[in-house]
Design an enzyme around this catalytic site. Structure first.
Site, PDB file in Angstrom:
ATOM      1  N   HIS A   1       0.824  -1.219   0.000  1.00  0.00           N
ATOM      2  CA  HIS A   1       0.000   0.000   0.000  1.00  0.00           C
ATOM      3  C   HIS A   1       0.849   1.256   0.000  1.00  0.00           C
ATOM      4  CE1 HIS A   1       0.485  -0.662   4.464  1.00  0.00           C
ATOM      5  NE2 HIS A   1       0.660   0.651   4.454  1.00  0.00           N
TER       6      HIS A   1
ATOM      7  N   HIS B   1       3.893   7.450   3.135  1.00  0.00           N
ATOM      8  CA  HIS B   1       4.861   6.353   3.150  1.00  0.00           C
ATOM      9  C   HIS B   1       4.527   5.304   2.093  1.00  0.00           C
ATOM     10  CE1 HIS B   1       1.757   4.563   5.904  1.00  0.00           C
ATOM     11  NE2 HIS B   1       2.154   3.428   5.369  1.00  0.00           N
TER      12      HIS B   1
ATOM     13  N   GLU C   1       7.721   1.361   5.017  1.00  0.00           N
ATOM     14  CA  GLU C   1       7.192   0.340   5.913  1.00  0.00           C
ATOM     15  C   GLU C   1       7.472  -1.024   5.283  1.00  0.00           C
ATOM     16  OE1 GLU C   1       2.974   0.749   6.614  1.00  0.00           O
ATOM     17  OE2 GLU C   1       2.840  -1.104   7.786  1.00  0.00           O
TER      18      GLU C   1
END
Lengths: 149, 149
Positions: free
Chosen positions: B8, B87, B136
């Site tokens: 994502h 992010h 991440e």
């Protein structure tokens, strides 16, 4: 309009060479395409593939380095010297229909529809009208080999 | 390390409610999950699905709204009041192996490995060590239904 595939994420970088090392040696990217220049846009670009589900083709990372003194990327790098996320690109079935759709909603379109890095027509929308995201709209490329180079 | 799926893109927003309208009514998103709160992280989140190739599951958009006065998202929104890209999240096969890999490269890891919004272990890496991108890393969720809610 119907939201299509997230074709790529544009990432600005002061050095495509350094970014290629980063994606290959740090992130473990399996396939990185050959960089090429887009003189009219004032950028050098390079696509990094990421895998999709079940062996499909995933969202790419488009590395963007300034080319020439008037490159639109200089401003971004002045604010973000290390580089960073620059834009999002979504596919649509029909670029003219999508353009009319966004025009009808009063969204500011940045320049004419033109041929983008994938050889397919694209346009950009102003981030202030798109919840802070510089947004590229691309007609889904007809060639499903994803323009290897 | 082998680069996995781009799970994502995190997008900060001052209002998930407003972002949901935007993705549904402007961008034409087909499926938007129910928002939920992650109190320990100081955020409210909501996932927007995008289609992958050939009917597969594409990269999601994770909408992130600050929750509480100490939310880490306040700083981002102070600089970017309309919201914007926050992010990138990549999947890996083994989270402990990935953590050791980045530690070995001297990359700064932000806090302990913890359970993320998908119920799978995650950690974050410092943008200054990742070419300007807050990154991440998530262990690929074992449940391939993509945690419907």
């Amino acid at each position: 309009m119907k939201l299509g595939r997230l074709n790529h994420i544009g990432v600005a970088t002061p050095s495509i060479e350094e970014s290629i090392s980063y994606y290959r040696d740090v992130m473990g990217a399996g396939r990185i395409r050959d960089p090429f220049e887009m003189e009219e846009q004032g950028v050098k670009v390079c696509f990094v593939d990421t895998p999709g589900e079940n062996g499909t083709f995933g969202t790419q990372i488009e590395l963007i380095e300034p080319l020439g003194e008037d490159s639109p990327i200089h401003g971004f790098l002045a604010k973000n010297p290390a580089g960073g996320q620059h834009h999002l690109c979504y596919e649509v079935e029909d670029i003219d229909e999508a353009r009319s759709w966004f025009e009808g909603l009063g969204k500011r379109i940045l320049g004419p529809t033109r041929i983008g890095a994938h050889g397919s027509p694209i346009f950009f929308l102003h981030p202030k009208d798109m919840m802070g995201q510089l947004t590229e709209i691309m007609e889904t490329p007809k060639d499903d080999t994803h323009w290897s180079n």
